[in-house]
Design a protein around this motif. Structure first.
Motif, PDB file in Angstrom:
ATOM      1  N   ARG A  55      20.479 -63.353 -49.552  1.00 40.53           N
ATOM      2  CA  ARG A  55      21.700 -62.656 -48.783  1.00 40.53           C
ATOM      3  C   ARG A  55      21.205 -62.720 -47.481  1.00 40.53           C
ATOM      4  N   GLN A  56      22.231 -62.492 -46.528  1.00 43.95           N
ATOM      5  CA  GLN A  56      21.533 -62.537 -45.055  1.00 43.95           C
ATOM      6  C   GLN A  56      21.174 -63.949 -44.889  1.00 43.95           C
ATOM      7  N   LEU A  57      21.612 -65.009 -45.162  1.00 42.55           N
ATOM      8  CA  LEU A  57      21.062 -66.261 -45.120  1.00 42.55           C
ATOM      9  C   LEU A  57      20.519 -66.747 -43.789  1.00 42.55           C
ATOM     10  N   MET A  58      21.473 -66.597 -42.953  1.00 48.59           N
ATOM     11  CA  MET A  58      21.262 -66.862 -41.597  1.00 48.59           C
ATOM     12  C   MET A  58      20.337 -66.323 -40.956  1.00 48.59           C
ATOM     13  N   LYS A  59      19.859 -65.070 -41.112  1.00 50.60           N
ATOM     14  CA  LYS A  59      18.999 -64.455 -40.463  1.00 50.60           C
ATOM     15  C   LYS A  59      17.522 -64.628 -41.434  1.00 50.60           C
ATOM     16  N   LYS A  60      17.695 -64.997 -42.662  1.00 51.11           N
ATOM     17  CA  LYS A  60      16.410 -65.366 -43.221  1.00 51.11           C
ATOM     18  C   LYS A  60      15.831 -66.798 -42.994  1.00 51.11           C
ATOM     19  N   ILE A  61      17.001 -67.673 -42.759  1.00 49.61           N
ATOM     20  CA  ILE A  61      16.747 -69.229 -42.606  1.00 49.61           C
ATOM     21  C   ILE A  61      17.540 -69.516 -41.436  1.00 49.61           C
ATOM     22  N   PRO A  62      17.138 -69.150 -40.221  1.00 55.20           N
ATOM     23  CA  PRO A  62      18.035 -69.584 -38.938  1.00 55.20           C
ATOM     24  C   PRO A  62      18.098 -71.018 -38.750  1.00 55.20           C
ATOM     25  N   GLU A  63      17.276 -71.784 -39.355  1.00 55.97           N
ATOM     26  CA  GLU A  63      17.242 -73.066 -39.104  1.00 55.97           C
ATOM     27  C   GLU A  63      18.422 -74.175 -39.592  1.00 55.97           C
ATOM     28  N   LEU A  64      18.896 -73.251 -40.665  1.00 55.92           N
ATOM     29  CA  LEU A  64      19.880 -73.636 -41.439  1.00 55.92           C
ATOM     30  C   LEU A  64      21.340 -74.011 -40.552  1.00 55.92           C
ATOM     31  N   LYS A  65      21.307 -73.141 -39.262  1.00 58.62           N
ATOM     32  CA  LYS A  65      22.409 -73.265 -38.609  1.00 58.62           C
ATOM     33  C   LYS A  65      22.714 -74.517 -37.991  1.00 58.62           C
ATOM     34  N   SER A  66      21.885 -75.120 -37.448  1.00 62.25           N
ATOM     35  CA  SER A  66      22.136 -76.477 -36.595  1.00 62.25           C
ATOM     36  C   SER A  66      22.510 -77.415 -38.005  1.00 62.25           C
ATOM     37  N   LEU A  67      21.902 -77.261 -39.177  1.00 63.42           N
ATOM     38  CA  LEU A  67      22.131 -78.248 -40.340  1.00 63.42           C
ATOM     39  C   LEU A  67      23.773 -77.924 -40.727  1.00 63.42           C
ATOM     40  N   LEU A  68      24.134 -76.820 -40.736  1.00 64.98           N
ATOM     41  CA  LEU A  68      25.429 -76.639 -41.442  1.00 64.98           C
ATOM     42  C   LEU A  68      26.723 -76.616 -40.454  1.00 64.98           C
ATOM     43  N   PHE A  69      26.346 -76.319 -39.034  1.00 65.50           N
ATOM     44  CA  PHE A  69      27.472 -76.323 -38.081  1.00 65.50           C
ATOM     45  C   PHE A  69      27.431 -77.598 -37.237  1.00 65.50           C
ATOM     46  N   THR A  70      27.856 -78.527 -38.305  1.00 71.58           N
ATOM     47  CA  THR A  70      27.902 -79.772 -37.619  1.00 71.58           C
ATOM     48  C   THR A  70      29.322 -80.064 -36.949  1.00 71.58           C
ATOM     49  N   GLU A  71      29.469 -81.223 -36.164  1.00 72.10           N
ATOM     50  CA  GLU A  71      30.626 -81.478 -35.548  1.00 72.10           C
ATOM     51  C   GLU A  71      31.883 -81.511 -36.395  1.00 72.10           C
ATOM     52  N   LYS A  72      31.821 -81.853 -37.575  1.00 68.04           N
ATOM     53  CA  LYS A  72      32.832 -82.046 -38.675  1.00 68.04           C
ATOM     54  C   LYS A  72      33.135 -80.604 -39.026  1.00 68.04           C
ATOM     55  N   PHE A  73      32.262 -79.665 -39.240  1.00 67.20           N
ATOM     56  CA  PHE A  73      32.434 -78.431 -39.542  1.00 67.20           C
ATOM     57  C   PHE A  73      33.035 -77.514 -38.269  1.00 67.20           C
ATOM     58  N   HIS A  74      32.687 -77.767 -37.273  1.00 63.66           N
ATOM     59  CA  HIS A  74      33.167 -77.090 -36.217  1.00 63.66           C
ATOM     60  C   HIS A  74      34.743 -77.452 -36.187  1.00 63.66           C
ATOM     61  N   GLU A  75      35.098 -78.658 -36.363  1.00 63.06           N
ATOM     62  CA  GLU A  75      36.503 -79.190 -36.380  1.00 63.06           C
ATOM     63  C   GLU A  75      37.498 -78.603 -37.215  1.00 63.06           C
ATOM     64  N   LEU A  76      36.664 -78.476 -38.597  1.00 61.47           N
ATOM     65  CA  LEU A  76      37.255 -77.760 -39.638  1.00 61.47           C
ATOM     66  C   LEU A  76      37.613 -76.257 -39.454  1.00 61.47           C
ATOM     67  N   LEU A  77      36.578 -75.559 -38.827  1.00 61.27           N
ATOM     68  CA  LEU A  77      37.105 -74.249 -38.452  1.00 61.27           C
ATOM     69  C   LEU A  77      37.969 -74.073 -37.097  1.00 61.27           C
ATOM     70  N   LYS A  78      37.954 -74.833 -36.266  1.00 57.69           N
ATOM     71  CA  LYS A  78      39.028 -74.784 -35.117  1.00 57.69           C
ATOM     72  C   LYS A  78      40.406 -74.958 -35.691  1.00 57.69           C
ATOM     73  N   ASN A  79      40.448 -75.728 -36.834  1.00 52.89           N
ATOM     74  CA  ASN A  79      41.764 -75.923 -37.554  1.00 52.89           C
ATOM     75  C   ASN A  79      42.113 -74.696 -38.229  1.00 52.89           C
ATOM     76  N   VAL A  80      41.159 -73.861 -38.788  1.00 49.17           N
ATOM     77  CA  VAL A  80      41.512 -72.933 -39.374  1.00 49.17           C
ATOM     78  C   VAL A  80      42.023 -71.652 -38.885  1.00 49.17           C
ATOM     79  N   PHE A  81      41.307 -71.322 -37.772  1.00 55.25           N
ATOM     80  CA  PHE A  81      41.628 -70.159 -36.888  1.00 55.25           C
ATOM     81  C   PHE A  81      42.151 -70.934 -35.554  1.00 55.25           C
ATOM     82  N   GLU A  82      42.965 -69.931 -34.913  1.00 58.23           N
ATOM     83  CA  GLU A  82      43.618 -70.333 -33.818  1.00 58.23           C
ATOM     84  C   GLU A  82      42.888 -69.710 -32.596  1.00 58.23           C
TER      85      GLU A  82
END
Length: 239
Positions: A55-82
């Motif tokens: 739990r609290q994954l990003m706080k415990k493994i902060p290096e995951l952020k750059s691996l997870l939040f790829t350009e493709k993932f950002h594009e997905l979120l941009k379309n989910v939220f206005e």
């Protein structure tokens, strides 16, 4: 782009959707290696043979952020939220082949906050594993979108989520009141590297694993809404 638009439309209408090939094989390998190293440290700290959740994954493994939040993932979120969203919760779940469990139908009604405070319309307080949980007003729950990143191919036989389509449109929906003469069940199978999107108010469940295959998932929750002051999201992380 048409596929992405259809995915978002289904999320809004049905309460869930699946989009595959969000991450490449190499990207998933990097994510798994990062978590595996961190899990070894957790096992050592807790004297455990296996880590079923972090739990609290990003706080415990902060290096995951750059691996997870790829350009493709950002594009997905941009379309989910206005508008710009932020991370509110991150959990790593591992349902291993040799020891697993089932989860009964439920909605995700609790959020993690930084303190306990008497605030109007924030109810059902809990304190588990060192953090406060509370049920916020309905508009907060309706704004959240859960993104489940699948690190393994997930099928009915190894714990794919079951959902009740459109149940997110019915507000607080108690599992004991489900009318199976009118409701239907859908199993959300997801490819390795794929993502399942879900509204927290969508009734969902999962069975035990029967095919002896591992099921590792990153459960990420995003929102665009701030909480009533002085409450803050416990795991707030800007993108």
């Amino acid at each position: 782009m048409n596929t992405l638009i259809a995915t978002i439309e289904k999320l809004q209408k049905e309460g869930f959707s699946v989009i595959n090939s969000v991450y490449s094989e190499a990207e998933i390998t990097e994510i798994i290696d990062c978590i595996t190293k961190a899990s070894a440290d957790v096992r050592s700290d807790e004297n455990a043979k296996h880590v079923f959740a972090i739990r609290q994954l990003m706080k415990k493994i902060p290096e995951l952020k750059s691996l997870l939040f790829t350009e493709k993932f950002h594009e997905l979120l941009k379309n989910v939220f206005e508008e710009d969203c932020f991370l509110t919760k991150a959990i790593y779940f591992d349902k291993p082949s040799e020891s697993n469990w089932f989860v009964a139908y439920h909605q995700d009604l609790s959020i993690s906050v930084d303190r306990k405070q008497d605030v109007s319309n924030y109810t059902n307080w809990t304190f588990k594993k060192g953090q406060y949980g509370v049920q916020p007003p309905l508009d907060i729950l309706e704004n959240i979108v859960t993104v489940r990143v699948h690190l393994d191919k997930t099928e009915k036989e190894n714990g794919a989520l079951k959902v009740i389509p459109k149940s997110h449109l019915k507000g607080i929906y108690r599992p004991e009141t489900i009318d199976w003469t009118t409701e239907t069940e859908h199993v959300c199978e997801v490819e390795k590297g794929g993502v399942m999107l879900m509204k927290p108010l969508t009734l969902h469940a999962s069975n035990r694993t029967t095919n002896h295959k591992q099921r590792r998932v990153l459960h990420l929750e995003f929102s665009t809404k701030q909480l009533a002051k002085p409450l803050e999201w416990q795991e707030y992380c800007a993108l």
